[in-house]
Design an enzyme around this catalytic site. Structure first.
Site, short mmCIF file in Angstrom:
data_model
loop_
_atom_site.label_atom_id
_atom_site.label_comp_id
_atom_site.label_asym_id
_atom_site.label_seq_id
_atom_site.Cartn_x
_atom_site.Cartn_y
_atom_site.Cartn_z
CG HIS A 100 -1.67 1.28 1.55
ND1 HIS A 100 -3.12 1.35 0.78
CD2 HIS A 100 -1.25 2.45 2.25
CE1 HIS A 100 -3.19 2.60 0.99
NE2 HIS A 100 -2.56 3.21 1.95
CD GLU A 101 2.03 3.54 3.73
OE1 GLU A 101 2.24 4.57 3.10
OE2 GLU A 101 0.84 3.26 4.34
CG HIS A 104 0.46 6.19 -0.48
ND1 HIS A 104 -0.64 6.97 -1.25
CD2 HIS A 104 0.17 5.77 0.74
CE1 HIS A 104 -1.90 6.60 -0.26
NE2 HIS A 104 -1.33 6.27 0.79
CG HIS A 108 5.52 11.37 -5.09
ND1 HIS A 108 6.71 11.72 -4.36
CD2 HIS A 108 5.27 12.83 -5.44
CE1 HIS A 108 7.08 12.91 -4.41
NE2 HIS A 108 6.32 13.63 -4.83
#
Length: 226
Positions: A100-101, A104, A108
């Site tokens: 999940h991270e 991100h 980005h």
């Protein structure tokens, strides 16, 4: 009697209940699936590194951070930080959170619009979240209507931030689950477990958005009292 002790408090009770339930749900889901080791045996750090590198993000370091469920991607410094349980863990929960991270970080890198907007308004929202209630209550005590209105306007920025956060978080989870399945990092019931963990985590953001909306309704209700 102070404004925040009046009847309008009942407006936010549903959000308080939902927030409590969401926190319990995410904690129980993580604890449940942190006990289930994956077939591949990869750690969260290993999976995050694999996924970052496969997307050309070789320059994004992965750091260890204290605390539980403190995992996050820092877009300002382009750093991923994973809690000890996720960093070293080889469970379904650890892999789900790490992926999940990574989602991100990929957002980005791809300049995903909702994330770009959210990052851009962070300074304004940090100020608004601190100042809105102060200015609002000052206006109520002093009978200055324009202060009250300014406080409400500032709080609207907080609501917008919470609403923009929803697609950012849901998209990161969808990316994570898709990649984990496509790259055969997780299989069958492992994917279902990771989805359960990420879905529970997503509910905390839904609860926060609803809380901010109801707080806005509450501010408006207080401002209209005689």
């Amino acid at each position: 009697m102070l404004p925040f002790y009046d009847w309008t408090f009942i407006i936010i009770i549903p959000a308080l209940v939902l927030s409590a339930w969401a926190q319990i749900k995410v904690s129980s889901s993580f604890n449940k699936y942190s006990k289930i080791t994956t077939i591949n045996g990869y750690t969260g750090e290993k999976v995050a590194r694999m996924l970052l590198d496969s997307n050309g993000l070789y320059d994004v370091p992965i750091e260890l951070i204290n605390g539980k469920l403190t995992d996050h991607y820092d877009p300002r410094n382009r750093v991923m930080r994973l809690s000890r349980e996720v960093f070293y863990g080889d469970s379904v929960a650890s892999i789900g959170v790490a992926a999940h991270e990574t989602g991100h970080a990929i957002q980005h890198n791809e300049r995903y619009s909702p994330l770009e907007i959210r990052n851009a308004i962070v300074p304004a929202v940090n100020f608004s979240s601190r100042a809105s209630w102060i200015i609002f209550l000052l206006g109520m005590f002093l009978g200055l209507g324009y202060f009250v209105n300014i406080g409400i306007i500032l709080f609207i920025a907080v609501v917008i931030f919470q609403l923009i956060t929803l697609p950012v978080e849901f998209d990161a989870s969808n990316r994570a689950l898709k990649i984990l399945q496509q790259r055969n990092i997780l299989y069958g019931n492992e994917i279902k477990g990771a989805k359960a963990v990420l879905s529970a985590a997503a509910m905390t953001y839904v609860a926060a958005a609803i809380m901010s909306l109801l707080q806005l309704v509450r501010l408006i209700a207080i401002s209209r009292e005689d």
